[in-house]
Design an enzyme around this catalytic site. Structure first.
Site, PDB file in Angstrom:
ATOM      1  N   ASP A 105       0.852  -1.186   0.000  1.00  0.00           N
ATOM      2  CA  ASP A 105       0.000   0.000   0.000  1.00  0.00           C
ATOM      3  C   ASP A 105       0.892   1.242   0.000  1.00  0.00           C
ATOM      4  O   ASP A 105       1.975   1.239   0.583  1.00  0.00           O
ATOM      5  CB  ASP A 105      -0.911   0.017   1.230  1.00  0.00           C
ATOM      6  N   ASP A 108      -7.118  -1.587  -4.045  1.00  0.00           N
ATOM      7  CA  ASP A 108      -8.069  -1.266  -2.969  1.00  0.00           C
ATOM      8  C   ASP A 108      -9.107  -0.257  -3.443  1.00  0.00           C
ATOM      9  O   ASP A 108     -10.306  -0.403  -3.173  1.00  0.00           O
ATOM     10  CB  ASP A 108      -7.340  -0.675  -1.755  1.00  0.00           C
TER      11      ASP A 108
END
Length: 167
Positions: free
Chosen positions: A125, A144
């Protein structure tokens, strides 16, 4: 174009969208990990409300089901793989264009994160959206975002939009 041919066309487009999201997700992770060396740099400030901030996510959505062992890691790969397969089946049975598109977004994002978990042991991320010190979202990635947008479209359609019934 007949309804049957149109639905098949939407499903093919859905597979293309899923594939493109997967490729873009993996390419964005390559750029931040390899070219920008974000894991060793930690953070790159881009604009006042958006940074690239390195985070290794060992869990699923919002850090739930954190995998703290190799067995748990591969169990998460298997679980998310099953969910991804279910989304693929759903997408191939769906007839509504916007539901197919939303499911393709979920599928493409899921595949991107599954590959991370299998290859790296975590999901990479890096997108850090913030207003000063306030962070309305956890650090996320393209996969995401794609999953979240797809789910919002599905929920909005299920709750707010009614298809016209054939006469």
């Amino acid at each position: 174009m007949t309804d049957s041919k149109q639905v098949k066309y939407y499903r093919r487009i859905g597979l293309v969208i899923a594939f493109l999201i997967f490729i873009l997700d993996q390419a964005s992770k390559f750029v931040v990990m390899q070219l920008l060396q974000l894991p060793s740099r930690g953070q790159i400030e881009l604009i006042p409300f958006f940074n690239l901030t390195w985070a290794e996510n060992y869990g699923v959505s919002m850090g739930f089901l954190t995998a703290s062992s190799e067995f748990q890691r591969w169990a998460l790969v298997a679980l998310t793989g099953l969910i991804g397969f279910a989304v693929f089946i759903w997408m191939n049975r769906e007839k509504a264009k916007w539901d197919i598109i939303a499911l393709s977004m979920v599928l493409g994002g899921a595949l991107g994160n599954i590959v991370d978990r299998a290859r790296l042991g975590y999901v990479a991320d890096f997108a850090d959206l913030h207003i000063g010190d306030f962070r309305p979202f956890l650090i996320f990635n393209l996969a995401d975002a794609s999953i979240s947008i797809g789910v919002v479209i599905l929920l909005a359609r299920a709750l707010l939009i009614r298809e016209k019934k054939a006469e």
